[in-house]
Design an enzyme around this catalytic site. Sequence first.
Site, PDB file in Angstrom:
ATOM      1  N   GLU A  38       0.829  -1.209   0.000  1.00  0.00           N
ATOM      2  CA  GLU A  38       0.000   0.000   0.000  1.00  0.00           C
ATOM      3  C   GLU A  38       0.871   1.270   0.000  1.00  0.00           C
ATOM      4  O   GLU A  38       1.819   1.380   0.788  1.00  0.00           O
ATOM      5  CB  GLU A  38      -0.934  -0.039   1.223  1.00  0.00           C
ATOM      6  N   THR A  84      -6.297   2.570  -5.037  1.00  0.00           N
ATOM      7  CA  THR A  84      -6.073   1.122  -4.945  1.00  0.00           C
ATOM      8  C   THR A  84      -6.891   0.370  -5.979  1.00  0.00           C
ATOM      9  O   THR A  84      -6.398  -0.561  -6.628  1.00  0.00           O
ATOM     10  CB  THR A  84      -6.481   0.588  -3.554  1.00  0.00           C
ATOM     11  N   HIS A 200      -0.870   3.446   4.864  1.00  0.00           N
ATOM     12  CA  HIS A 200      -1.860   4.241   4.116  1.00  0.00           C
ATOM     13  C   HIS A 200      -1.981   5.598   4.785  1.00  0.00           C
ATOM     14  O   HIS A 200      -1.931   5.689   6.014  1.00  0.00           O
ATOM     15  CB  HIS A 200      -3.217   3.506   4.132  1.00  0.00           C
ATOM     16  N   ASP A 259       1.026  -0.012  -5.140  1.00  0.00           N
ATOM     17  CA  ASP A 259      -0.217   0.351  -5.847  1.00  0.00           C
ATOM     18  C   ASP A 259      -0.209   1.782  -6.376  1.00  0.00           C
ATOM     19  O   ASP A 259      -0.711   2.054  -7.451  1.00  0.00           O
ATOM     20  CB  ASP A 259      -1.472   0.061  -5.011  1.00  0.00           C
ATOM     21  N   HIS A 260       0.367   2.709  -5.608  1.00  0.00           N
ATOM     22  CA  HIS A 260       0.376   4.115  -6.036  1.00  0.00           C
ATOM     23  C   HIS A 260       1.223   4.938  -5.086  1.00  0.00           C
ATOM     24  O   HIS A 260       1.728   4.419  -4.088  1.00  0.00           O
ATOM     25  CB  HIS A 260      -1.048   4.684  -6.121  1.00  0.00           C
TER      26      HIS A 260
END
Length: 426
Positions: A38, A84, A200, A259-260
């Site tokens: 994440e 996500t 996150h 994911d990013h």
Amino acid sequence: DSSDITEVENYTKNKFAEPNPELFGAAKGKNIIKIHLESFQSFLIDYKLHGEEVTPFLNSLVHDESKNFTSFDNFFHQVAQGKTADAELLLDTSLYPLPQGAAFVTKGNNTYQALPAILKQQQGYTNAVFHGDNKSFWNRDEVYKEFGIDKFFDSSYYDMSEENVIGYGLKDKPFFEESMPMLESLEEPFYAHMMTLTHHHPYLISPEEASIKPAETGDPSVDRYFQTARYLDESLKQFFNDLKEAGLYEDSVIMIYGDHYGISENHDPAMEKIMGEEITDFKYKQMQRVPFMIKIPGVDGKGTVHEYSSQIDVMPTLLHLVGIHGQDYIQFGTDMFSKGHKEYVSFRDGDFITPEYSFVSGKYYDNDTGEEIEPSKEMKEMEKKIRHELGLSDKVLYGDLLRFYTPNEEWEPVKPSEFSYGKEST
Ligand code: GP9
Ligand code: MN
């Protein structure tokens, strides 16, 4: 209408890259364990804070002496507003995210010919997702049915008592620990997607669980970013040990991806302190690199490779590794191990990066110098090509065009009514 899908099909078939014969089918019949990091950006790899590595375990995989893993250090995320969910879409369908909103939510009941369904139909895989959040977040409990995901171990399967939860949901350590028996219960071969959550925004962590001091930029979420990254790294180390103990490590494909981004432009002043340089538009785009590493049983890892690649390329790569020829499927990416892999990275906003130059917010830059350059005719054509490619992918999602497409004679449309998720309903 159905003439649009013909246009798309012509485009993707023309872009298609033939598999690398040395690797085609190399992972046939092997379990695939796909690990989602994440909000993890590549600058964390080998980064030292207070003289210490932030992610020693991931670093050890990147610099793997036993040559298990191949790591791509020019791999980029391509997500848009769906974050996500967009990453999941990119990796399992090789379609681009939408310019607005999340396709998972607005196109959750489209027809898909997704990687899980193909793996199941062609090679009898069991598909499962593990994630310590409610099944309906990002509309996963709808769209997963269209993808052909058999089991979704959402928060209803985990011990969500107070000490196990922070921020969005389950902490990564109990997540991996409690996932083990469920993972072991799956019929093999399986395609298992382990989705972490603790690292996150806003990167909350209890003082007892923080094993590295925060950074000292004065921007609290940037400062904590390193602490939750360390926690994630420790949780992975524990998971690898558990996989080894369960006999699931050696013979499985293990794939790790980010994911990013975790740090948005709003935090540029703090990031300038971290990076020790100005975060220009060019630099910010270059920082959209996320990890991608893969271990294939019986295949020597290549260490770090520098091929420019991105999330859209993952499905074509995995299909070929398990020995399914990708030609028949609508995929916008190309196999990262193929000689014909297309080395351009396109972002949702029309920006793109090639090994030599980058196009960012309407300007062209030389990658080596970071200086703005006058575009050549070729570069301008590339800009158009990328807009066209994004537009075609959008047509697929907006028009639900895969309804009109039959990949091959073996393909069976997925029946969403055959799936249901959540512990109560099983
Ligand atoms: C929630 C998690 C976070 O289930 O996937 O999503 P994000 O905010 O990163 O899109
Ligand atoms: Mn995310």
